[in-house]
Scaffold this motif. Structure first.
Motif, short mmCIF file in Angstrom:
data_model
loop_
_atom_site.label_atom_id
_atom_site.label_comp_id
_atom_site.label_asym_id
_atom_site.label_seq_id
_atom_site.Cartn_x
_atom_site.Cartn_y
_atom_site.Cartn_z
N ASN A 163 0.82 -1.21 0.00
CA ASN A 163 0.00 0.00 0.00
C ASN A 163 0.85 1.26 0.00
O ASN A 163 0.62 2.19 -0.77
CB ASN A 163 -0.93 -0.01 1.22
CG ASN A 163 -1.87 1.19 1.23
OD1 ASN A 163 -2.57 1.45 0.27
ND2 ASN A 163 -1.86 1.91 2.34
N ILE A 164 1.88 1.28 0.85
CA ILE A 164 2.71 2.49 0.91
C ILE A 164 3.59 2.62 -0.33
O ILE A 164 3.87 3.74 -0.78
CB ILE A 164 3.53 2.53 2.21
CG1 ILE A 164 3.98 3.98 2.49
CG2 ILE A 164 4.73 1.62 2.15
CD1 ILE A 164 4.53 4.19 3.87
N ILE A 165 4.00 1.52 -0.93
CA ILE A 165 4.74 1.59 -2.20
C ILE A 165 3.85 2.23 -3.27
O ILE A 165 4.29 3.10 -4.03
CB ILE A 165 5.20 0.19 -2.65
CG1 ILE A 165 6.32 -0.32 -1.74
CG2 ILE A 165 5.68 0.21 -4.11
CD1 ILE A 165 6.68 -1.78 -1.97
N HIS A 166 2.58 1.80 -3.32
CA HIS A 166 1.64 2.37 -4.29
C HIS A 166 1.47 3.87 -4.07
O HIS A 166 1.48 4.66 -5.02
CB HIS A 166 0.29 1.66 -4.18
CG HIS A 166 -0.79 2.28 -5.01
ND1 HIS A 166 -0.84 2.16 -6.38
CD2 HIS A 166 -1.86 3.07 -4.65
CE1 HIS A 166 -1.89 2.83 -6.84
NE2 HIS A 166 -2.52 3.38 -5.81
N ILE A 167 1.33 4.27 -2.81
CA ILE A 167 1.15 5.70 -2.51
C ILE A 167 2.40 6.49 -2.88
O ILE A 167 2.32 7.56 -3.49
CB ILE A 167 0.80 5.88 -1.02
CG1 ILE A 167 -0.59 5.31 -0.74
CG2 ILE A 167 0.85 7.35 -0.62
CD1 ILE A 167 -0.96 5.30 0.73
N LEU A 168 3.56 5.98 -2.52
CA LEU A 168 4.81 6.67 -2.83
C LEU A 168 4.98 6.88 -4.33
O LEU A 168 5.48 7.92 -4.78
CB LEU A 168 6.00 5.89 -2.28
CG LEU A 168 6.19 5.91 -0.75
CD1 LEU A 168 7.27 4.91 -0.34
CD2 LEU A 168 6.55 7.30 -0.26
#
Length: 528
Positions: free
Chosen positions: A129-134
């Motif tokens: 999820n945080i990879i996608h947001i970044l």
């Protein structure tokens, strides 16, 4: 341990799924030893119950702080700033791990496996999820004390962690299949010796705040003299909280190995017990006279010219590495001081003699904590556990001391000491973000790069999760402090603030900064 109704349901369901195949004693012993010797997602040295409440506090603080952000930032903050799904599983999983190792049985093994699988799944989801947001943010490069980074590099390092975790997931799958005889080849060590895995209970008191002092001004002997009595988390009492020589720290910004000081205190913002860590070779201060922004203008109006900065992810994204190494070293040092392991072993064996000498050096260096001595000691402890037969270790050390060595081994791999207090620190900083966001907008990229605590909360130095520490910065040459509007005490402020006035100066300015947090915000937090 008496099985509960839930435990029996889990057991019966699992037996049905696996064709009513009852594991042999050797298979259960093999599953036990695999998790004792090579743990997965372990957080040894923390209190699972205290951690549960710390995560709940952090969750409330995230929702409160999001109210002061723009609408888009609120959405991203609540969705992925911190890995709350993963953090919320740790308490149950760590508790079931300790229960299984203390009372190994088929029921406790299955319960632990189910919880461990939930934790690995939550970790995977949160990190994806945080990879996608970044990947949706701008790609501008950002400078920190220990190097440069950008969202692309963050994402690449998190993908590396994801690959590590997939290997951990497969390892646990194979271990569990082996437990039920579903693998043709299982490496199990059949033995009649049952290790009694004991866990010493944490104390109820927290060490009190100690003054931060500058080691370039105070000698080592003076640091020893000025260190105040404190209550340890692992023993009833120790003499002092130590200064820490952190020779392999990640957050260094000067050439010499940093000497750190850390201390416990109760936050004036969150009421959480928190841990702070700072270099004492030098001290860092924001020069508020040179920073633009409504928030900093408010601080200047309150009469604050310089704001003291302990180490934190805002200055160094790899902060999680340093605080994990420091606290776990401190934990092991406390144990060695109060209950030495190799004090009465025979001098005839070279390995035992070496460990006895290393242990003695650690004891003599107290209250100065030299992390490289703990590192050398733990390297030989791991070698001992890997090369000696269990019966020989019991013969030389006894069951209780050997049990503690296994605990040390897991603690050192996980760097997991007192995670509940690290979470308390992050809770504190989350609420402190309100101070800035009430006055001015924090760009989303900056919010995630400097306030997401990725290294700390994804435990990128926990080697029961990743195979080797993963750092979030690159090009690790010295970075100019001017980029942060920071001032070095040694280079810039020593003539303006005399050494004897430093403790009062730091405390007074900190009080004024915290008073900008209005009482209404405290009330809001506990209503939500």
């Amino acid at each position: 341990m008496r099985p509960t109704a839930t435990s029996l349901i889990i057991l019966l369901t699992t037996l049905i799924l696996f064709g009513l195949h009852t594991p042999s004693r050797a298979a259960l012993q093999g599953y036990y030893e695999s998790h004792r010797d090579t743990p997965l997602f372990a957080f040894e040295g923390t209190d699972p119950v205290a951690l549960k409440y710390a995560v709940e506090n952090l969750t409330r603080s995230i929702h409160l702080s999001a109210n002061y952000l723009p609408t888009d930032s609120q959405k991203y903050t609540l969705k992925g700033l911190y890995p709350i799904r993963f953090l919320s599983t740790i308490s149950s999983t760590e508790g079931s791990r300790l229960t299984f190792l203390t009372s190994p049985s088929l029921v406790t093994a299955i319960t632990y496996h189910i919880n461990l699988r939930k934790t690995i799944t939550a970790y995977t989801r949160d990190i994806k999820n945080i990879i996608h947001i970044l990947n949706t943010f701008d790609k501008n490069q950002t400078a920190f004390l220990n190097g440069y980074t950008d969202v692309n590099f963050y994402a690449s390092q998190l993908n590396l962690a994801l690959q590590n975790v997939e290997r951990r997931r497969l390892e646990e799958k194979n271990r569990f299949r082996c437990l039920f005889g579903l693998r043709k080849v299982c490496t199990t060590k059949v033995t009649d010796i049952e290790i009694e895995y004991e866990r010493q209970e944490n104390g109820t008191n927290t060490p009190k705040n100690i003054l931060v002092r500058n080691k370039d001004i105070l000698t080592e002997a003076m640091i020893r003299e000025y260190a105040r009595p404190a209550i340890s988390k692992t023993t009833e009492s120790i003499d002092d909280l130590p200064a820490v020589q952190l020779g392999n720290g990640a957050c260094r910004y000067f050439t010499a190995p940093p000497v750190m000081m850390f201390w416990w205190s109760t936050s004036r913002i969150s009421n959480s017990d928190i841990i702070r860590i700072t270099p004492v070779n030098d001290l860092l201060f924001y020069d508020l006279r040179t920073i633009e922004g409504a928030y900093y203008e408010t601080l200047r109006e309150a009469g604050i010219g310089y704001q003291y900065q302990p180490l934190n992810p805002y200055l160094c994204p790899d902060f999680g590495h340093d605080i994990g190494l420091t606290l776990s070293s401190y934990y092991i040092q406390n144990e060695i001081i109060t209950h030495p392991i190799f004090d009465i072993v025979s001098d005839e064996d070279v390995v035992f003699t070496k460990l006895k000498n290393l242990e003695q050096k650690i004891r003599l260096s107290h209250p100065i904590l030299q992390s490289y001595k703990i590192t050398a000691f733990m390297k030989d402890v791991q070698l001992l556990l890997e090369t000696y037969e269990e019966h020989a270790l019991i013969q030389n050390l006894g069951k209780e001391k050997l049990s503690r060595l296994y605990s040390f081994n897991t603690l050192w791999k996980s760097k997991g000491a007192w995670i509940e207090y690290i979470i308390g620190n992050i809770d504190d900083m989350t609420l402190a973000t309100i101070n800035v966001s009430r006055h001015q907008e924090i760009p989303l990229t900056a919010l995630f790069l400097t306030r997401s605590y990725i290294s700390t909360l994804f435990f990128l130095s926990n080697e029961t999760i990743v195979e080797a520490p993963i750092l979030l910065t690159q090009k690790r040459e010295n970075v100019s402090l001017e980029k942060f509007y920071l001032r070095s005490y040694n280079n810039d402020l020593i003539h303006k603030i005399p050494p004897q006035e430093l403790p009062k100066f730091i405390n007074d300015s900190g009080l004024r900064v915290n008073l900008i947090m209005t009482p209404e915000l405290f009330n809001d937090r506990f209503k939500r």
